[in-house]
Design an enzyme around this catalytic site. Structure first.
Site, PDB file in Angstrom:
ATOM      1  N   LYS A  76       3.414   1.912   3.586  1.00 42.53           N
ATOM      2  CA  LYS A  76       3.167   1.585   2.178  1.00 42.53           C
ATOM      3  C   LYS A  76       4.511   1.491   1.462  1.00 42.53           C
ATOM      4  O   LYS A  76       5.405   2.310   1.690  1.00 42.53           O
ATOM      5  CB  LYS A  76       2.297   2.678   1.559  1.00 42.53           C
ATOM      6  CG  LYS A  76       1.844   2.404   0.136  1.00 42.53           C
ATOM      7  CD  LYS A  76       0.927   3.533  -0.368  1.00 42.53           C
ATOM      8  CE  LYS A  76       0.404   3.282  -1.771  1.00 42.53           C
ATOM      9  NZ  LYS A  76      -0.490   4.369  -2.229  1.00 42.53           N
ATOM     10  N   SER A 151      -5.005   2.812  -3.978  1.00 42.59           N
ATOM     11  CA  SER A 151      -3.859   1.954  -4.153  1.00 42.59           C
ATOM     12  C   SER A 151      -3.211   1.494  -2.856  1.00 42.59           C
ATOM     13  O   SER A 151      -2.453   0.530  -2.854  1.00 42.59           O
ATOM     14  CB  SER A 151      -2.794   2.667  -4.996  1.00 42.59           C
ATOM     15  OG  SER A 151      -2.309   3.805  -4.314  1.00 42.59           O
ATOM     16  N   SER A 175      -6.301   7.321  -2.900  1.00 41.03           N
ATOM     17  CA  SER A 175      -5.677   6.061  -2.475  1.00 41.03           C
ATOM     18  C   SER A 175      -5.527   5.852  -0.985  1.00 41.03           C
ATOM     19  O   SER A 175      -5.099   4.781  -0.560  1.00 41.03           O
ATOM     20  CB  SER A 175      -4.311   5.894  -3.134  1.00 41.03           C
ATOM     21  OG  SER A 175      -4.481   5.493  -4.458  1.00 41.03           O
TER      22      SER A 175
END
Ligand code: GLN
Length: 486
Positions: A76, A151, A175
């Protein structure tokens, strides 16, 4: 040989490499080729590091390898990688190249995992759909019209689409678990403190945790084994009481699973509820006892979270000022205050600004106790309720998300509808507990995630139960849409 990476697990990669059926370079090339082919449409990756990945793979081919060495991983874009652009999905960090690797990146490299690139995300991890990324939305591999969740949507979608066998994400309020649920993959949020946050661009420091995405529970355990443990660069990280074990077996006898009826009454879509109920039946067939429990304060977790997380974010994001990182405007103004204002006005997106304003407000004199203080007291009660619940049950089960993936655009202008995605995940962050989401079925052709929550540092118990259930559920994590797309 060029392996088909769709549906290929990390253990599958290891088996191919161990048997000499593919070289590390061939494996990396296969992933890069699939990314090339598919990611134009999906937008899972913000950037790949093709040449660096090839070089690292070639080194293993030359020097030999074992274990996870040579297995690719996606990161990420909120995790710092030395010398490589790291933006947290924000314009304000465009061009930012950290001077060091995040603790988890150091560990991943030490284990021989090969980072393929950085994945898309909601700006500064604020969101549940990846639509708040400054760099375009990620599409759900099960149906490109749908969001992948957020997210960490890029990481979840990359694993689902065969663009990486493993990925790392972060979970402040859901997330990892929510996008895992929406993309039909496994995602685990470890206990607060189990994984180093060093080099993670902070959102809510008392809530943030890094964790893995994978196609199987065993793969998630393998990745967690790599990243968990104390790091002297993060004073909140600790050594785990016992090492992470890769789960085996299919027996749940002696395990009591609690189902919080009051929390589930808050609005779980019928199709999700059905898949959830079916997985509880599987648990019972495997020998588990299932009982109803109550978590009366957890129904207030969402408002408490949306005061605490923005409060922490408003402090953490104060450092992005146009001086030290990323964006420097061509016309920054005449004074330093003007420069701060202009940089932040143009660099941050609408959701991030909303959170900064909300967080600053609830921390301001006169409101601090009424809002932030009250939220902290709610947090304490939620924590105690979980502690109490875990004196009676071993695990708590809920769906990870109240709904399946929703259409891109549907909630983007309705913050409250977006925040409602986190109903079942935020209580876990507020209490600092570990939780996993594993796919447990489909509703209207889209994946449903089952969340299993445990007491602090009970990762092994969660992984063992999740592995047993995974076998009984028999979910095929390859999206039908991807299979036909080749
Ligand atoms: N969706 C939640 C939020 O927007 C959780 C985000 C996260 O876990 N990083 O704050």
């Amino acid at each position: 040989m060029t392996p088909d990476t769709l549906g290929l697990t990390a253990e599958g990669c290891m088996a191919l490499l161990d048997a000499g059926d593919v070289s590390c370079v061939e494996l990396v090339e296969a992933y890069l080729a699939r990314i090339e082919q598919q990611d134009g449409d999906l937008n899972c990756y913000l950037r790949t590091r093709a040449d660096a990945a090839r070089e690292e793979a070639a080194r293993f081919d030359r020097e030999g390898r074992s274990g996870l060495q040579g297995v690719p991983i996606a990161l990420k874009d909120i995790l710092c990688v030395r010398g490589e652009e790291t933006t947290a999905g924000s314009r304000i960090l465009e061009g930012h190249r950290p001077l060091y690797d995040a603790g988890v990146v150091t560990r991943a490299r030490a284990a021989g995992l090969i980072p393929l690139g950085k994945t898309n995300m909601d700006e500064f991890a604020m969101g549940s759909s990846t639509e708040h990324s400054a760099f375009g939305t990620t599409h759900n591999p099960w149906d490109a019209r749908m969001v992948p969740g957020g997210s960490s949507g890029g990481s979840a979608a990359a694993v689902a689409a065969g663009l990486a066998p493993l990925a790392l994400g972060t979970d402040t309020g859901g997330s990892i678990r929510q996008p895992a649920a929406l993309c039909g993959v496994v995602g685990m949020k470890p206990t607060y403190g189990a994984v180093s946050r060093h080099g993670l661009i902070a959102f809510g420091s008392s809530l943030d945790q890094i964790g893995p995405f994978a196609l199987t529970v065993r793969d998630a355990a393998l990745a967690l084994q790599v990243i968990a443990g104390r790091d002297h660069c993060d004073s909140t990280s600790v050594e785990l009481p016992e090492p992470i074990a890769v789960p085996e077996g299919d027996d749940l006898s002696g395990v009591t699973i609690g189902v919080p009826a009051d929390l589930l009454a808050q609005g779980v879509e019928p199709g999700v509820r059905e898949a959830f109920d079916r997985s509880l039946e599987h648990a019972q067939h495997l020998g588990a006892r299932v009982r109803e429990i109550t978590l009366p304060t957890a129904v207030h977790a969402l408002p408490a979270y949306y005061l605490i997380a923005p409060a922490e974010a408003s402090a953490n994001l104060a450092r992005f000022d146009g001086v030290r990182y990323g964006l420097r405007l061509e016309e920054p103004g005449d004074t330093i205050v003007e420069m701060y204002g202009r940089t932040r006005s143009s660099g941050f997106g609408a959701e991030v600004k909303r959170r900064i304003m909300l967080g600053t407000y609830v921390l301001s004199a006169g409101y601090y106790d009424a809002y932030y203080g009250t939220a902290q007291r709610v947090r304490t009660l939620i924590r105690r309720e979980f502690d109490q619940a875990f004196t009676d049950v071993d695990l708590i089960a809920t769906p990870a998300s109240p709904t399946v993936a929703f259409p891109i655009g549907e909630r983007i202008d309705d913050p409250w509808a977006m925040y409602a995605c986190d109903l079942l995940t935020v209580p876990v962050n507020l209490a600092g507990l570990p939780g996993i989401s594993l796919p447990c079925g489909l509703s209207e052709g889209l994946p449903v995630g089952l969340q299993l929550i445990g007491s602090a540092f009970s990762e092994n118990r969660i992984l063992a139960a999740a592995h047993a259930l995974e076998g009984a559920i028999g979910f095929d994590p390859v999206p039908a849409a991807m299979r036909s797309a080749g």
